[in-house]
Design a protein around this motif. Structure first.
Motif, PDB file in Angstrom:
ATOM      1  N   THR A  50      -5.917   6.240 -14.139  1.00 39.69           N
ATOM      2  CA  THR A  50      -7.262   6.289 -14.689  1.00 39.69           C
ATOM      3  C   THR A  50      -7.198   5.989 -16.179  1.00 39.69           C
ATOM      4  O   THR A  50      -6.119   5.918 -16.755  1.00 39.69           O
ATOM      5  CB  THR A  50      -7.885   7.686 -14.488  1.00 39.69           C
ATOM      6  OG1 THR A  50      -7.003   8.647 -15.069  1.00 39.69           O
ATOM      7  CG2 THR A  50      -8.051   8.007 -13.015  1.00 39.69           C
ATOM      8  N   GLY A  51      -8.366   5.809 -16.761  1.00 35.86           N
ATOM      9  CA  GLY A  51      -8.408   5.596 -18.204  1.00 35.86           C
ATOM     10  C   GLY A  51      -7.997   4.198 -18.627  1.00 35.86           C
ATOM     11  O   GLY A  51      -7.489   3.999 -19.719  1.00 35.86           O
ATOM     12  N   ARG A  55     -10.290  -2.086   2.826  1.00 34.98           N
ATOM     13  CA  ARG A  55     -10.835  -2.999   1.817  1.00 34.98           C
ATOM     14  C   ARG A  55     -10.677  -4.437   2.290  1.00 34.98           C
ATOM     15  O   ARG A  55     -11.545  -5.286   2.065  1.00 34.98           O
ATOM     16  CB  ARG A  55     -10.148  -2.814   0.458  1.00 34.98           C
ATOM     17  CG  ARG A  55     -10.256  -1.441  -0.145  1.00 34.98           C
ATOM     18  CD  ARG A  55     -11.598  -0.796   0.012  1.00 34.98           C
ATOM     19  NE  ARG A  55     -12.650  -1.435  -0.762  1.00 34.98           N
ATOM     20  CZ  ARG A  55     -13.951  -1.244  -0.543  1.00 34.98           C
ATOM     21  NH1 ARG A  55     -14.352  -0.457   0.412  1.00 34.98           N
ATOM     22  NH2 ARG A  55     -14.834  -1.851  -1.285  1.00 34.98           N
ATOM     23  N   ARG A  69     -12.397   1.166 -14.526  1.00 33.55           N
ATOM     24  CA  ARG A  69     -11.446   1.977 -15.318  1.00 33.55           C
ATOM     25  C   ARG A  69     -10.402   2.687 -14.477  1.00 33.55           C
ATOM     26  O   ARG A  69      -9.725   3.576 -14.974  1.00 33.55           O
ATOM     27  CB  ARG A  69     -12.168   3.047 -16.146  1.00 33.55           C
ATOM     28  CG  ARG A  69     -13.399   2.588 -16.852  1.00 33.55           C
ATOM     29  CD  ARG A  69     -13.030   1.871 -18.137  1.00 33.55           C
ATOM     30  NE  ARG A  69     -14.196   1.732 -18.979  1.00 33.55           N
ATOM     31  CZ  ARG A  69     -15.024   0.698 -18.927  1.00 33.55           C
ATOM     32  NH1 ARG A  69     -14.819  -0.284 -18.075  1.00 33.55           N
ATOM     33  NH2 ARG A  69     -16.055   0.629 -19.734  1.00 33.55           N
ATOM     34  N   VAL A  70     -10.334   2.370 -13.184  1.00 35.32           N
ATOM     35  CA  VAL A  70      -9.441   3.139 -12.328  1.00 35.32           C
ATOM     36  C   VAL A  70      -8.874   2.235 -11.239  1.00 35.32           C
ATOM     37  O   VAL A  70      -9.526   1.292 -10.792  1.00 35.32           O
ATOM     38  CB  VAL A  70     -10.199   4.335 -11.702  1.00 35.32           C
ATOM     39  CG1 VAL A  70     -11.411   3.886 -10.941  1.00 35.32           C
ATOM     40  CG2 VAL A  70      -9.292   5.144 -10.792  1.00 35.32           C
ATOM     41  N   VAL A  77      -6.407   3.437  -2.662  1.00 34.00           N
ATOM     42  CA  VAL A  77      -7.541   3.076  -1.805  1.00 34.00           C
ATOM     43  C   VAL A  77      -7.861   1.581  -1.932  1.00 34.00           C
ATOM     44  O   VAL A  77      -8.273   0.940  -0.973  1.00 34.00           O
ATOM     45  CB  VAL A  77      -8.787   3.914  -2.160  1.00 34.00           C
ATOM     46  CG1 VAL A  77      -9.952   3.544  -1.277  1.00 34.00           C
ATOM     47  CG2 VAL A  77      -8.480   5.390  -2.027  1.00 34.00           C
ATOM     48  N   THR A 101      -6.508   2.946  -7.598  1.00 38.33           N
ATOM     49  CA  THR A 101      -5.823   3.911  -6.737  1.00 38.33           C
ATOM     50  C   THR A 101      -5.369   3.190  -5.472  1.00 38.33           C
ATOM     51  O   THR A 101      -5.775   2.056  -5.220  1.00 38.33           O
ATOM     52  CB  THR A 101      -6.765   5.052  -6.316  1.00 38.33           C
ATOM     53  OG1 THR A 101      -7.786   4.492  -5.498  1.00 38.33           O
ATOM     54  CG2 THR A 101      -7.373   5.757  -7.502  1.00 38.33           C
ATOM     55  N   PHE A 142       1.443   4.529  -3.149  1.00 35.67           N
ATOM     56  CA  PHE A 142       1.339   5.982  -3.276  1.00 35.67           C
ATOM     57  C   PHE A 142       2.669   6.698  -3.158  1.00 35.67           C
ATOM     58  O   PHE A 142       2.738   7.920  -3.276  1.00 35.67           O
ATOM     59  CB  PHE A 142       0.264   6.580  -2.346  1.00 35.67           C
ATOM     60  CG  PHE A 142       0.561   6.530  -0.879  1.00 35.67           C
ATOM     61  CD1 PHE A 142       0.008   5.543  -0.104  1.00 35.67           C
ATOM     62  CD2 PHE A 142       1.365   7.487  -0.284  1.00 35.67           C
ATOM     63  CE1 PHE A 142       0.260   5.493   1.255  1.00 35.67           C
ATOM     64  CE2 PHE A 142       1.618   7.454   1.064  1.00 35.67           C
ATOM     65  CZ  PHE A 142       1.070   6.442   1.837  1.00 35.67           C
ATOM     66  N   GLN A 143       3.746   5.936  -2.950  1.00 34.40           N
ATOM     67  CA  GLN A 143       5.040   6.601  -2.892  1.00 34.40           C
ATOM     68  C   GLN A 143       5.892   6.392  -4.148  1.00 34.40           C
ATOM     69  O   GLN A 143       6.781   7.170  -4.428  1.00 34.40           O
ATOM     70  CB  GLN A 143       5.809   6.143  -1.648  1.00 34.40           C
ATOM     71  CG  GLN A 143       5.159   6.698  -0.386  1.00 34.40           C
ATOM     72  CD  GLN A 143       5.893   6.312   0.867  1.00 34.40           C
ATOM     73  OE1 GLN A 143       6.957   5.726   0.825  1.00 34.40           O
ATOM     74  NE2 GLN A 143       5.317   6.633   2.012  1.00 34.40           N
ATOM     75  N   MET A 150      -1.464   9.244  -5.278  1.00 33.07           N
ATOM     76  CA  MET A 150      -2.845   9.229  -4.799  1.00 33.07           C
ATOM     77  C   MET A 150      -3.876   9.238  -5.923  1.00 33.07           C
ATOM     78  O   MET A 150      -4.959   8.697  -5.780  1.00 33.07           O
ATOM     79  CB  MET A 150      -3.096  10.465  -3.913  1.00 33.07           C
ATOM     80  CG  MET A 150      -2.421  10.435  -2.581  1.00 33.07           C
ATOM     81  SD  MET A 150      -2.929   9.016  -1.637  1.00 33.07           S
ATOM     82  CE  MET A 150      -4.555   9.575  -1.117  1.00 33.07           C
ATOM     83  N   ASP A 151      -3.572   9.915  -7.019  1.00 28.10           N
ATOM     84  CA  ASP A 151      -4.547   9.995  -8.106  1.00 28.10           C
ATOM     85  C   ASP A 151      -4.777   8.639  -8.750  1.00 28.10           C
ATOM     86  O   ASP A 151      -5.801   8.400  -9.355  1.00 28.10           O
ATOM     87  CB  ASP A 151      -4.069  10.980  -9.184  1.00 28.10           C
ATOM     88  CG  ASP A 151      -4.350  12.407  -8.780  1.00 28.10           C
ATOM     89  OD1 ASP A 151      -5.013  12.594  -7.736  1.00 28.10           O
ATOM     90  OD2 ASP A 151      -3.923  13.328  -9.488  1.00 28.10           O
ATOM     91  N   LYS A 158       1.499   6.867 -10.170  1.00 30.40           N
ATOM     92  CA  LYS A 158       0.838   8.174 -10.169  1.00 30.40           C
ATOM     93  C   LYS A 158       0.306   8.552  -8.783  1.00 30.40           C
ATOM     94  O   LYS A 158      -0.594   9.393  -8.685  1.00 30.40           O
ATOM     95  CB  LYS A 158      -0.306   8.222 -11.184  1.00 30.40           C
ATOM     96  CG  LYS A 158       0.095   7.850 -12.588  1.00 30.40           C
ATOM     97  CD  LYS A 158       0.790   9.000 -13.283  1.00 30.40           C
ATOM     98  CE  LYS A 158       1.441   8.528 -14.563  1.00 30.40           C
ATOM     99  NZ  LYS A 158       2.609   9.278 -14.937  1.00 30.40           N
ATOM    100  N   TRP A 186       0.838  -1.205   0.000  1.00 32.54           N
ATOM    101  CA  TRP A 186       0.000   0.000   0.000  1.00 32.54           C
ATOM    102  C   TRP A 186       0.875   1.258   0.000  1.00 32.54           C
ATOM    103  O   TRP A 186       0.657   2.185  -0.793  1.00 32.54           O
ATOM    104  CB  TRP A 186      -0.917  -0.028   1.230  1.00 32.54           C
ATOM    105  CG  TRP A 186      -1.650   1.246   1.496  1.00 32.54           C
ATOM    106  CD1 TRP A 186      -2.707   1.736   0.786  1.00 32.54           C
ATOM    107  CD2 TRP A 186      -1.383   2.194   2.550  1.00 32.54           C
ATOM    108  NE1 TRP A 186      -3.117   2.937   1.332  1.00 32.54           N
ATOM    109  CE2 TRP A 186      -2.330   3.236   2.404  1.00 32.54           C
ATOM    110  CE3 TRP A 186      -0.459   2.255   3.589  1.00 32.54           C
ATOM    111  CZ2 TRP A 186      -2.349   4.326   3.267  1.00 32.54           C
ATOM    112  CZ3 TRP A 186      -0.497   3.341   4.449  1.00 32.54           C
ATOM    113  CH2 TRP A 186      -1.436   4.358   4.286  1.00 32.54           C
ATOM    114  N   ILE A 220       5.770   7.136  -7.222  1.00 36.29           N
ATOM    115  CA  ILE A 220       4.874   7.977  -8.009  1.00 36.29           C
ATOM    116  C   ILE A 220       5.081   7.844  -9.514  1.00 36.29           C
ATOM    117  O   ILE A 220       4.133   7.878 -10.286  1.00 36.29           O
ATOM    118  CB  ILE A 220       5.027   9.431  -7.540  1.00 36.29           C
ATOM    119  CG1 ILE A 220       4.377   9.519  -6.153  1.00 36.29           C
ATOM    120  CG2 ILE A 220       4.359  10.407  -8.466  1.00 36.29           C
ATOM    121  CD1 ILE A 220       4.856  10.638  -5.333  1.00 36.29           C
TER     122      ILE A 220
END
Lengths: 414, 319
Positions: B138-139, B238, B227-228, B232, B230, B125-126, B134-135, B132, B121, B128
């Motif tokens: 996507t797509g 979770r 489609r994403v 989270v 993150t 988020f590190q 925290m974001d 990417k 985890w 990057i």
């Protein structure tokens, strides 16, 4: 008999499936509102919904002659769940338009969904620039901002103040990159010398290792928000560094919600946003007084953004005289709102507002800590002083781009 | 036995008929149920067969999701290459984590699973440049598999449904096989199985790999559907969601998995529609269901069935 029972059960299931399917929609404007309504960041989502409700009430519950029906859902700060909820609002509630979200990562996820579903989305506060840049789609417009937008104004302001060397401590992720990116692009072209960037991982609670060796500079900037920001500020005070240098912040550093936890030492802190907690215009005062009367607290930026987003929808429906999707999207993109509480708002070709940016100073007003506007820069777009083409020719902002030293050849170019 | 076959047939028929009668909205929920069923099955297998509470299963799902997102979106790999590498990554990580953690059991194993999960985890988020931050990514386009467009909910249902049915059938065969017997032997009396020269660690590792594979596939499908991906998705919350679904459904039988997931997804969807306090009500419902149905919905249903029709194999096996 048993077989009969089983068939009956199956029949019941089918019947239930049909019952859940909504009946034919009546003539009404169905608006889905999505934001973070639970958890740590609940206040940002709930205040946005407050703003939306206030806009609906002021319009007498109607857009044109269509009664407005709101469907507010919680994204729980989880992009994957948010997409499921967006799909649910589309298929179950048959919404005509979506207002929201607030968080950056959920806005990015929503754009992909919007591209496929075609449902018009008015993004309220979510600020990743690509929503209205590299990922821009026709049916997504924004009532808020891109991360770099207010910082274009801030960079120029700070450079002209004569603070030439800034040491910045920031949260290590995309949004703060974008903020300092916008800052540097104007700071360096208005006489600034250097921004020393110190990145720390999200959810850092101890900043002593950073503060102990903080380089000499004319001002200190914290580029981040939330719990990290409060922890950073507290330790800055403990290290005796608060009073020695001017303190600057990223756009959400001095958020009204965090100020009480940070304390009165924040007075004098500077930041920039397209919103201010105190503006001297009749539109703002009218909005603030009505909001305080209704919800018994001063409006946060998110509340005003929800209010503006909903009004964009109401105005567009009114002008179109109905809710035809293609016409509605067309009209939303033409949004021009001269009387928004924050000041005039009109959209650029990419669907992001061109608007005033305020340099805000933390002041104590009537016993409360607020961000008071001390300067106004008009007509700032998401591309700052550039046109779209020039801006988009650069790579997206990152840890090291744009460069921190203003002597870098990059700044000589334009 | 005859009753059970008929019930299974009815269930199968229901699954086939469902996409034809369900509204678009129910399809959205059904896909969520199918995908989370794979992840919860992964968790449930480890609990029921080895007594291991693994909070790592959502991590494997997230790894699968991140791998397809990164390879397809950032590197533009083809579908077969992306899938092969993603499943490979999940299995390789499972092998590594399994070797580290499977020597422990009970609380020790659970703590190790949390620690390893938190590491991934934090990485998500590190690191990057790759993730990417925290974001997230996507797509992620839903691909076309064997002529089926996974972007369409009913075609996705066909693919995901087939995978889920296959995974459950495979799990059923596995549980009833000699290998399943060995696993339960290890759970009941590990030293004895060791003394009898059974390959304890290897057996645990094999089940761990199979379970992680299910979770990884679930995560890949979920990422295509939303489609994403993150950080989270790799959050401890979770994992707790999956644990709750498994416990509420009941880990005593495979049927508990879909029952638990259906209950959780329905509660989430219905409650969030009516109140902002849904998380509180959610918690209360779960507390009561665990107090009143300690063995889960599946065991409760089996009990009811047994009272009316005599004991089934499942209930006998439990006792």
């Amino acid at each position: 008999m048993r077989r009969y029972l089983r068939f009956r059960t199956l029949g019941l299931f089918c019947a239930a499936a049909f019952m859940i399917t909504p009946t034919q929609a009546q003539e009404e404007l169905r608006v889905g509102v999505i934001g973070n309504l639970s958890g740590v960041f609940a206040s940002s989502g709930t205040t946005m919904v407050n703003g939306v409700r206030m806009a609906v009430d002021e319009a007498g519950g109607k857009a044109g002659n269509l009664p407005i029906r709101l469907f507010a859902v919680d994204d729980e700060g989880n992009p994957e769940l948010a997409v499921t909820r967006l799909k649910a609002m589309d298929t179950r509630d048959k919404v005509d338009v979506i207002v929201g979200p607030v968080s950056g990562n959920i806005g990015m996820a929503a754009v992909d969904w919007a591209k496929e579903s075609g449902v018009p989305v008015v993004v309220a506060y979510s600020a990743p620039e690509d929503i209205t840049m590299r990922k821009a789609v026709k049916n997504v417009v924004r009532a808020g901002w891109s991360g770099a937008q207010p910082m274009f104004a801030f960079g120029e302001y700070v450079a002209k103040k004569g603070w030439k060397r800034i040491v910045m401590v920031g949260q290590d992720y995309v949004f703060p990159y974008n903020q300092i990116g916008g800052f540097l692009k104007t700071f360096c072209r208005n006489g600034g010398e250097e921004v020393i960037k110190v990145w720390h991982p999200l959810n850092t609670t101890d900043f002593s290792s950073i503060l102990a060796v903080l380089p000499q500079a004319d001002a200190i900037m914290y580029n981040g928000a939330g719990g990290d920001a409060v922890a950073f500020y507290k330790q800055l005070e403990e290290f005796g560094l608060r009073k020695t240098k001017p303190l600057l912040g990223g756009s959400n550093f001095f958020a009204v919600g965090s100020l009480p936890a940070m304390g009165k030492g924040t007075v004098g802190g500077l930041s920039a946003l397209q919103y201010s907690d105190s503006l001297d215009t009749p539109q703002f005062k009218k909005f603030r007084d009505a909001y305080v009367k209704k919800y018994n607290e001063p409006p946060m930026a998110t509340a005003e953004h929800g209010y503006v987003a909903m009004n964009m929808v109401i105005n567009a429906v009114q002008t179109v005289g109905g809710k035809d999707r293609a016409k509605l999207i067309e009209q939303l993109r033409k949004t021009n709102m001269p009387d928004a509480p924050r000041g005039p708002v009109r959209l650029d070709d990419y669907g992001n507002p061109i608007q005033n940016i305020y340099i805000n100073e933390v002041r104590e007003v009537g016993g409360k800590l607020l961000n008071v506007a001390i300067a106004k820069i008009e007509n700032v777009s998401q591309f700052g002083p550039y046109d779209a083409k020039t801006y988009l020719a650069d790579p997206p902002d990152s840890r090291d781009f744009p460069p921190g030293k203003c002597s870098d050849p990059y700044y000589k170019k334009k | 036995m005859k009753g059970q076959s008929i019930a299974l047939l009815a269930l199968g028929a229901g699954l086939v008929v469902f996409p034809f009668v369900a509204s678009d909205y129910l399809m959205v929920l059904a896909l969520r149920v199918l995908m989370y069923s794979l992840i919860v099955l992964s968790f449930s297998l480890l609990v029921s067969q080895l007594g291991l509470v693994s909070l790592l299963q959502t991590t494997f799902a997230g790894l699968g999701g991140y791998a397809v997102a990164i390879l397809a979106v950032l590197y533009g790999w083809s579908l077969p290459a992306t899938l092969f590498a993603s499943v490979g990554l999940v299995l390789a990580t499972a092998l590594l984590f399994g070797l580290v953690s499977l020597r422990a059991s009970g609380i020790g194993f659970m703590m190790l699973s949390i620690a390893l999960g938190q590491m991934v985890w934090a990485l998500s988020f590190q690191w990057i440049d790759l993730t990417k931050g925290m974001d997230g990514i996507t797509g992620v386009a839903a691909p076309i598999v064997a002529g089926l467009e996974l972007g369409d909910s009913r075609q996705m249902y066909l693919v995901a449904g087939t995978i889920v049915v296959a995974a459950f059938a495979a799990s059923h065969v596995l549980v009833s096989s000699h290998f399943g017997l060995l696993l339960r032997g290890i759970q009941d009396n590990e030293p004895r199985m060791r003394a009898l020269a059974h390959p304890v660690l290897r057996a645990r590792l094999v089940l761990f790999l199979i379970a992680s594979l299910f979770a990884g596939i679930g995560g890949i499908l979920l990422t295509w559907e939303t489609r994403v991906i993150t950080p989270v998705s790799l959050d401890l919350s979770r994992a707790v969601w999956v644990l709750t679904a498994a416990v509420v459904g009941g880990t005593g039988s495979l049927l508990g998995v879909p029952l638990g997931v259906i209950l959780m997804v329905t509660l989430e969807a219905v409650l969030s529609q009516y109140t902002d306090r849904h998380l509180m009500i959610f918690g209360a419902v779960l507390v009561f269901s665990i107090l009143l149905l300690p063995n889960g919905i599946a065991a409760f249903a089996a009990d009811l069935w047994a009272r009316r029709h005599g004991p089934t194999r499942a209930t006998v096996a439990q006792k």
